[in-house]
Design an enzyme around this catalytic site. Structure first.
Site: not given
Ligand code: UFG
Length: 334
Positions: A58, A154, A125, A293, A150, A32-33
């Site tokens: 999408d 996964k 991941s 972080r 996120y 979907n760019l």
């Protein structure tokens, strides 16, 4: 063999499409760019002399996805499409759960409607391992609480695939757990050029090396590692892409759920990566130390014994190659 690649114009997707085409697979793409560009198809064509068909929508749209599956009748799917910014996922958790889970459900529903579509490769991941208890991480290392929404998507997607595979014994779900993909295509035609400020180390280093940012901030130098900076397993994106071709070839007759790490098998600290980058490119740049972080793990790297043994996987490119290729790509795309 025809492979449908979702997110096939993205960073890992586009490199994988090139490897597939170069190994004589037929390829079609749904993208979907959202984080990619249509011009990437021309670059894929320039490298391979083949132009894959692209459906621009999408993949969460399950009616359209089903329609494409029924037209294209792929033999297998590689499912990359999804959102991947760890920080953004903490700010917009619902968006991440929506996009990353709906996309997988849509692809699996479409697969169910095409009996000859036998396998799905899912882009998972190393994040599913959370804060490791011991290193290197093997496929049997425990799945730990994710440090971000996120990462949680996964883990949930892996569970969805396990449950789907149970009721589809004639099909296979291949879960590839990527460590840190870096670099770019050696042709300089494909690479990583994130919109806005890059989240990841390599694209940030590349921005600094090409003078688009004044200095690199190292997130923490008081980790319990040799030089105090965090350790990751960086894998050249072309090697990672090649892993998908190996998985398709070696696991043609496999049924059930197959899980495999794809990394280099080596731990590299942030400082080591910076030194490799400077050496490979001959460019010097300013580095400053900042605080850790939030959510970062001190160290993770893969055992790639299973990938080597069962898929015949090995890395062709070094860390320095990856640095040089990332730099060359960026120079062409400033
Ligand atoms: N880092 C810096 N400065 C920067 C950017 C990053 O010091 O400007 C540090 C990070 O704090 C970390 C290391 O470089 O210690 C690597 O960070 P990345 O953001 O490049 O990669 P991560 O390991 O945090 O995350 C990556 C992917 C995730 C994936 C995870 C799996 O971005 O999608 O690997 O381990 F889940």
């Amino acid at each position: 063999m025809k492979i449908l690649v979702t997110g096939g114009l993205g960073f890992i997707g586009s490199h994988t499409v090139v490897e597939l085409l170069q190994n004589n697979f037929d390829v079609c793409i749904i993208d979907n760019l959202a984080n990619s560009k249509m011009s990437t198809v021309d670059n894929i064509t320039a490298i391979t002399n083949k132009k894959p068909k692209v459906y621009c929508f999408d993949v969460c749209d399950s009616a359209k996805t089903k329609e494409v599956f029924s037209t294209e009748r792929p033999d297998a799917v590689i499912h990359f499409a999804g959102l991947k910014a760890v920080g953004e996922s903490c700010e917009k958790p619902l968006l991440y759960y929506h996009v990353n889970i709906d996309a997988t459900l849509s692809v699996l529903n479409a697969m169910d409607s095409v009996p000859t579509c036998k396998s799905i490769i899912f882009a998972s991941s190393a994040t599913v391992y959370g804060v490791p208890n011991s290193l290197p991480l093997t496929e049997t290392s425990p799945i730990q609480d994710a440090t971000s929404p996120y990462g949680e998507t996964k883990i949930i997607n892996e569970r969805i695939l396990q449950d789907w595979a149970k009721v589809n014994p004639q099909k296979s779900a291949i879960i590839l757990r990527y460590f840190n993909p870096i670099g770019a295509h050696p042709s300089g035609l494909l690479g990583e050029d994130p919109n806005g400020v890059p989240n990841n180390l390599m694209p940030y280093v590349t921005r600094v090396a090409t003078k688009q940012a004044p200095y690199l901030k190292i997130n923490g130098n008081d980790y319990d590692t040799l030089d105090g900076t965090a350790i990751r397993d960086y894998i050249h994106v072309v090697d990672l892409a090649r892993g998908h071709v190996l998985a398709l070839n070696k696991l043609k007759d496999f049924r059930g759920v197959y899980i495999c790490n794809l990394g280099s098998g080596k731990g590299t600290s942030v400082l080591e990566l910076i030194n490799a980058y400077k050496k490979a490119t001959g460019v010097d740049f300013k580095v400053e130390f900042g605080p850790k972080r939030a959510g970062d793990v001190p160290a993770n790297f893969a055992s790639i014994d299973k990938a080597k043994r069962e898929l015949g996987f090995e890395c062709k490119y070094t860390l320095e190659d990856a640095c040089k290729h990332a730099y060359m790509y960026q120079l062409k795309h400033i």
